[in-house]
Structure formats: C-alpha cells, structure tokens
Motif scaffolding. Structure first.
Motif, PDB file in Angstrom:
ATOM      1  N   PHE A   1      -0.905   5.598 -23.487  1.00 27.25           N
ATOM      2  CA  PHE A   1      -1.369   5.379 -22.127  1.00 27.25           C
ATOM      3  C   PHE A   1      -0.792   4.058 -21.658  1.00 27.25           C
ATOM      4  CE2 PHE A   1      -4.632   3.590 -19.202  1.00 27.25           C
ATOM      5  CZ  PHE A   1      -4.511   4.538 -18.188  1.00 27.25           C
ATOM      6  N   ALA A   2       0.204   4.126 -20.777  1.00 27.12           N
ATOM      7  CA  ALA A   2       0.883   2.900 -20.364  1.00 27.12           C
ATOM      8  C   ALA A   2       1.610   3.118 -19.049  1.00 27.12           C
ATOM      9  CB  ALA A   2       1.883   2.452 -21.427  1.00 27.12           C
ATOM     10  N   ASP A   3       1.742   2.054 -18.282  1.00 28.72           N
ATOM     11  CA  ASP A   3       2.559   2.037 -17.076  1.00 28.72           C
ATOM     12  C   ASP A   3       4.023   2.140 -17.506  1.00 28.72           C
ATOM     13  OD1 ASP A   3       4.051   1.243 -14.787  1.00 28.72           O
ATOM     14  OD2 ASP A   3       2.379   0.027 -14.062  1.00 28.72           O
ATOM     15  N   VAL A   4       4.786   3.020 -16.861  1.00 32.20           N
ATOM     16  CA  VAL A   4       6.176   3.216 -17.280  1.00 32.20           C
ATOM     17  C   VAL A   4       7.027   1.970 -17.042  1.00 32.20           C
ATOM     18  CG1 VAL A   4       6.054   5.703 -16.912  1.00 32.20           C
ATOM     19  CG2 VAL A   4       6.903   4.228 -15.067  1.00 32.20           C
ATOM     20  N   THR A   5       6.550   1.066 -16.197  1.00 30.56           N
ATOM     21  CA  THR A   5       7.299  -0.172 -15.968  1.00 30.56           C
ATOM     22  C   THR A   5       7.041  -1.203 -17.059  1.00 30.56           C
ATOM     23  OG1 THR A   5       5.557  -1.181 -14.599  1.00 30.56           O
ATOM     24  CG2 THR A   5       7.188   0.191 -13.468  1.00 30.56           C
TER      25      THR A   5
ATOM     26  N   ALA B   1      13.354  10.170 -19.002  1.00 28.19           N
ATOM     27  CA  ALA B   1      12.432   9.988 -17.877  1.00 28.19           C
ATOM     28  C   ALA B   1      12.752  11.101 -16.879  1.00 28.19           C
ATOM     29  CB  ALA B   1      12.604   8.615 -17.244  1.00 28.19           C
ATOM     30  N   LEU B   2      11.920  12.126 -16.877  1.00 23.87           N
ATOM     31  CA  LEU B   2      12.165  13.327 -16.079  1.00 23.87           C
ATOM     32  C   LEU B   2      11.285  13.321 -14.845  1.00 23.87           C
ATOM     33  CD1 LEU B   2      12.154  15.844 -19.083  1.00 23.87           C
ATOM     34  CD2 LEU B   2      14.092  14.549 -18.150  1.00 23.87           C
ATOM     35  N   ASP B   3      11.938  13.267 -13.665  1.00 19.22           N
ATOM     36  CA  ASP B   3      11.201  13.170 -12.401  1.00 19.22           C
ATOM     37  C   ASP B   3      10.271  11.959 -12.401  1.00 19.22           C
ATOM     38  OD1 ASP B   3      12.039  15.163 -10.562  1.00 19.22           O
ATOM     39  OD2 ASP B   3      11.096  16.701 -11.791  1.00 19.22           O
ATOM     40  N   VAL B   4      10.802  10.815 -12.775  1.00 24.95           N
ATOM     41  CA  VAL B   4      10.011   9.587 -12.888  1.00 24.95           C
ATOM     42  C   VAL B   4      10.567   8.457 -12.016  1.00 24.95           C
ATOM     43  CG1 VAL B   4       9.283   7.731 -14.443  1.00 24.95           C
ATOM     44  CG2 VAL B   4       9.154  10.108 -15.199  1.00 24.95           C
ATOM     45  N   ILE B   5      11.851   8.177 -12.119  1.00 21.37           N
ATOM     46  CA  ILE B   5      12.403   6.964 -11.531  1.00 21.37           C
ATOM     47  C   ILE B   5      12.249   6.926 -10.015  1.00 21.37           C
ATOM     48  CG2 ILE B   5      14.793   7.780 -11.272  1.00 21.37           C
ATOM     49  CD1 ILE B   5      15.644   4.982 -12.340  1.00 21.37           C
ATOM     50  N   GLU B   6      12.213   8.086  -9.379  1.00 21.81           N
ATOM     51  CA  GLU B   6      12.059   8.131  -7.919  1.00 21.81           C
ATOM     52  C   GLU B   6      10.668   7.706  -7.465  1.00 21.81           C
ATOM     53  OE1 GLU B   6      11.263  12.350  -9.461  1.00 21.81           O
ATOM     54  OE2 GLU B   6      12.647  10.698  -9.898  1.00 21.81           O
ATOM     55  N   HIS B   7       9.717   7.616  -8.407  1.00 22.80           N
ATOM     56  CA  HIS B   7       8.358   7.170  -8.092  1.00 22.80           C
ATOM     57  C   HIS B   7       8.227   5.643  -8.172  1.00 22.80           C
ATOM     58  CE1 HIS B   7       6.868  11.319  -8.193  1.00 22.80           C
ATOM     59  NE2 HIS B   7       7.637  11.483  -9.254  1.00 22.80           N
ATOM     60  N   LEU B   8       9.318   4.966  -8.503  1.00 20.31           N
ATOM     61  CA  LEU B   8       9.317   3.514  -8.647  1.00 20.31           C
ATOM     62  C   LEU B   8      10.131   2.876  -7.526  1.00 20.31           C
ATOM     63  CD1 LEU B   8      10.120   3.294 -12.479  1.00 20.31           C
ATOM     64  CD2 LEU B   8       7.876   3.502 -11.393  1.00 20.31           C
ATOM     65  N   THR B   9       9.880   1.598  -7.288  1.00 19.46           N
ATOM     66  CA  THR B   9      10.762   0.844  -6.395  1.00 19.46           C
ATOM     67  C   THR B   9      12.124   0.709  -7.070  1.00 19.46           C
ATOM     68  OG1 THR B   9      10.163  -1.292  -7.364  1.00 19.46           O
ATOM     69  CG2 THR B   9       8.792  -0.476  -5.523  1.00 19.46           C
TER      70      THR B   9
ATOM     71  N   ASP C   1      -1.758   9.039  -6.626  1.00 22.36           N
ATOM     72  CA  ASP C   1      -0.843   8.266  -5.781  1.00 22.36           C
ATOM     73  C   ASP C   1       0.467   7.935  -6.484  1.00 22.36           C
ATOM     74  OD1 ASP C   1      -2.620   8.317  -3.680  1.00 22.36           O
ATOM     75  OD2 ASP C   1      -3.500   6.360  -4.140  1.00 22.36           O
ATOM     76  N   LEU C   2       0.501   8.075  -7.804  1.00 22.07           N
ATOM     77  CA  LEU C   2       1.729   7.826  -8.542  1.00 22.07           C
ATOM     78  C   LEU C   2       2.793   8.872  -8.233  1.00 22.07           C
ATOM     79  CD1 LEU C   2       0.241   6.883 -12.037  1.00 22.07           C
ATOM     80  CD2 LEU C   2       1.105   5.322 -10.289  1.00 22.07           C
ATOM     81  N   GLN C   3       2.392   9.966  -7.572  1.00 18.98           N
ATOM     82  CA  GLN C   3       3.332  11.031  -7.242  1.00 18.98           C
ATOM     83  C   GLN C   3       4.181  10.716  -6.003  1.00 18.98           C
ATOM     84  OE1 GLN C   3       4.093  13.868  -8.858  1.00 18.98           O
ATOM     85  NE2 GLN C   3       2.776  13.220 -10.535  1.00 18.98           N
ATOM     86  N   VAL C   4       3.844   9.680  -5.279  1.00 23.14           N
ATOM     87  CA  VAL C   4       4.611   9.318  -4.082  1.00 23.14           C
ATOM     88  C   VAL C   4       6.016   8.843  -4.479  1.00 23.14           C
ATOM     89  CG1 VAL C   4       4.732   7.739  -2.108  1.00 23.14           C
ATOM     90  CG2 VAL C   4       2.524   8.693  -2.823  1.00 23.14           C
ATOM     91  N   HIS C   5       7.021   9.292  -3.739  1.00 24.31           N
ATOM     92  CA  HIS C   5       8.385   8.837  -3.986  1.00 24.31           C
ATOM     93  C   HIS C   5       8.649   7.524  -3.251  1.00 24.31           C
ATOM     94  CE1 HIS C   5      10.236  13.007  -5.160  1.00 24.31           C
ATOM     95  NE2 HIS C   5       9.244  12.628  -5.957  1.00 24.31           N
ATOM     96  N   LEU C   6       9.183   6.548  -3.987  1.00 26.38           N
ATOM     97  CA  LEU C   6       9.428   5.219  -3.434  1.00 26.38           C
ATOM     98  C   LEU C   6      10.904   4.860  -3.348  1.00 26.38           C
ATOM     99  CD1 LEU C   6       6.626   3.206  -5.296  1.00 26.38           C
ATOM    100  CD2 LEU C   6       6.523   4.245  -3.016  1.00 26.38           C
ATOM    101  N   SER C   7      11.757   5.628  -3.993  1.00 28.67           N
ATOM    102  CA  SER C   7      13.180   5.275  -4.010  1.00 28.67           C
ATOM    103  C   SER C   7      14.029   6.524  -4.167  1.00 28.67           C
ATOM    104  CB  SER C   7      13.482   4.290  -5.150  1.00 28.67           C
ATOM    105  OG  SER C   7      13.193   4.880  -6.415  1.00 28.67           O
ATOM    106  N   GLY C   8      15.310   6.364  -3.901  1.00 29.84           N
ATOM    107  CA  GLY C   8      16.266   7.441  -4.080  1.00 29.84           C
ATOM    108  C   GLY C   8      17.440   6.971  -4.915  1.00 29.84           C
ATOM    109  N   TRP C   9      17.978   7.878  -5.743  1.00 28.06           N
ATOM    110  CA  TRP C   9      19.064   7.548  -6.660  1.00 28.06           C
ATOM    111  C   TRP C   9      20.144   8.619  -6.514  1.00 28.06           C
ATOM    112  CZ3 TRP C   9      18.288   3.092  -9.622  1.00 28.06           C
ATOM    113  CH2 TRP C   9      16.993   2.550  -9.516  1.00 28.06           C
ATOM    114  N   THR C  10      21.290   8.240  -5.985  1.00 28.00           N
ATOM    115  CA  THR C  10      22.336   9.211  -5.733  1.00 28.00           C
ATOM    116  C   THR C  10      23.228   9.404  -6.960  1.00 28.00           C
ATOM    117  OG1 THR C  10      23.953   7.589  -4.935  1.00 28.00           O
ATOM    118  CG2 THR C  10      22.390   8.501  -3.308  1.00 28.00           C
ATOM    119  N   ALA C  11      23.932  10.526  -6.955  1.00 24.85           N
ATOM    120  CA  ALA C  11      24.866  10.797  -8.041  1.00 24.85           C
ATOM    121  C   ALA C  11      25.923   9.703  -8.139  1.00 24.85           C
ATOM    122  CB  ALA C  11      25.529  12.158  -7.817  1.00 24.85           C
ATOM    123  N   GLN C  12      26.413   9.249  -6.993  1.00 21.59           N
ATOM    124  CA  GLN C  12      27.445   8.208  -7.003  1.00 21.59           C
ATOM    125  C   GLN C  12      26.913   6.902  -7.580  1.00 21.59           C
ATOM    126  OE1 GLN C  12      26.557  10.270  -4.454  1.00 21.59           O
ATOM    127  NE2 GLN C  12      28.163  10.327  -2.871  1.00 21.59           N
TER     128      GLN C  12
END
Length: 217
Positions: free
Chosen positions: A78-82, A98-106, A143-154
């Motif tokens: 049980f831990a914050d992923v950050t 990290a599957l469907d995780v990083i987009e939930h972070l700044t 609320d952890l399900q909210v998307h906070l960032s985007g990460w493009t393929a490039q």
C-alpha cells in the motif's frame, strides 16, 4: 439483421484488443522472472504472464483489497506510486511496469516515476498509457482516476523508449478508450484492422502506446 450480427462481433473485438495488449506486454518482458506492478489496480493481468514472483503497488484501498482477494500478485504494498523509491531497493526486480498509471500524475511526478522504475528494475521498465492527453474524470469514487498529463509516442521515443501502438487510431477513441463512433461493434472491427495495417507500426497515430526501455545496459 445486420445490427444483430454486429452485436456478435462486439465482445470478440474487445477480446482481441485485450489479447493484443497482453501479448505485446508478454513479448516485451520475455526473460523477466520477477515483476513490480506499480498502480496494479483490482484486476491486474500481470498474473497471467507467468512470472515467478510479483508485487502489486496500489494506493486506493478498495482496489488493493480486491486485488488481494483475487490473489493477483504474490505480495502487495500500500503506497503512493510517486514514493516507490521509499519502499523498494535498487535492482530489486527484473522488470517494473506501470499500466495506465503515468497519465494520472503530473508531468513532474511522471518523470520521477520513470526514474524510480529505472532504479528498481534490473532489466526492463514498461509503461502503457494513452498516446497524448486523454481527458478522464473521477471514477468509482476514486479521484486518483483523473488524468493529469499526456505522454506522446514521440516524447517517449525521445526519452529512449521503444514504442508500440495499440487500440487502433487515436481519433477513434475517447475516455476509457471507448469508441467514439457507432455502432461500436463495427468500429471495433475497423480499429483492429487498422492496428494490424497501420498504427501498430506508426505509434504516433495510435490511441494507446506500450513503452519499453532496456535498463540492463
């Protein structure tokens, strides 16, 4: 008649997308025997990949309890992923995912997560995320399900990741990767075809991306 026929394809196209996702992850993590699953959620498919030992990290208590009941991993944290750097040591696992995780972070926390994953992994790190920013609101009173960032393929390629496109073209998917166009069954078939014909090899046009980095070198 056509509508009824298409309904038969809807679950099949969904299963195909899940198979392609699972198969891409399995192929990229071949040779890894231990795995840290960051933000594992309640029903991680990591359990189906044949690892000898896995640990699931989750910060939403109901999801963690469900994962424990389903025995998705050998152990749980049980831990914050950050803050995984506080819980796991250098080179502790063959791979960290990290599957469907990083987009939930700044973005700042996302870069830290990547660095922490790289430190903890002996062989590979792998992320699955939407290609670019995909809006998503709070789900399941979480609320952890909210998307906070985007990460493009490039961007991920510029960070040294091998990037694979999934889920067909980006313009055809919306929140939670749902089809934007109807009937969903028909467009499920179309997106699967376009995955094989185009977006698998041109990830910058894909709805989602698998990003893999070899950290053993």
């Amino acid at each position: 008649m056509l509508t009824n026929t298409l309904k038969l394809f809807k679950p099949a196209s969904g299963r195909l997308q899940r198979f392609l996702y699972l198969n891409a992850v399995r192929k990229e993590l071949a040779g890894c025997r231990t795995c840290l699953d960051v933000g594992c959620g309640p029903q991680s498919f990591i359990r189906f990949l044949g690892f000898d030992y896995t640990v699931g990290v989750e910060y939403f208590a109901p999801a963690l309890e469900e994962a424990k009941r389903a025995a998705t991993h050998n152990d749980f944290c049980f831990a914050d992923v950050t803050e995984i750097d506080r819980h796991f040591s250098e080179n502790q696992f063959d791979c960290v995912v990290a599957l469907d995780v990083i987009e939930h972070l700044t973005k700042e926390d996302g870069y830290k997560l990547i660095n922490d994953m790289e430190r903890i992994a002996r062989k590979k790190i792998l992320l699955f995320t939407p290609n670019g920013f995909l809006p998503q609101h709070s789900l399941y009173d979480n609320d952890l399900q909210v998307h906070l960032s985007g990460w493009t393929a490039q961007e991920m390629q510029s960070l040294g990741f091998k990037v694979i496109g999934l889920m067909g073209p980006r313009f055809m998917r919306g929140e939670q990767y749902k089809h934007k166009f109807k009937p969903a069954a028909l467009f499920g078939i179309v997106t699967a075809f376009l995955h094989f014909a185009f977006t698998r090899w041109r990830p910058k046009y894909a709805a989602a991306i698998v990003c893999v980095r070899d950290v053993s070198e």
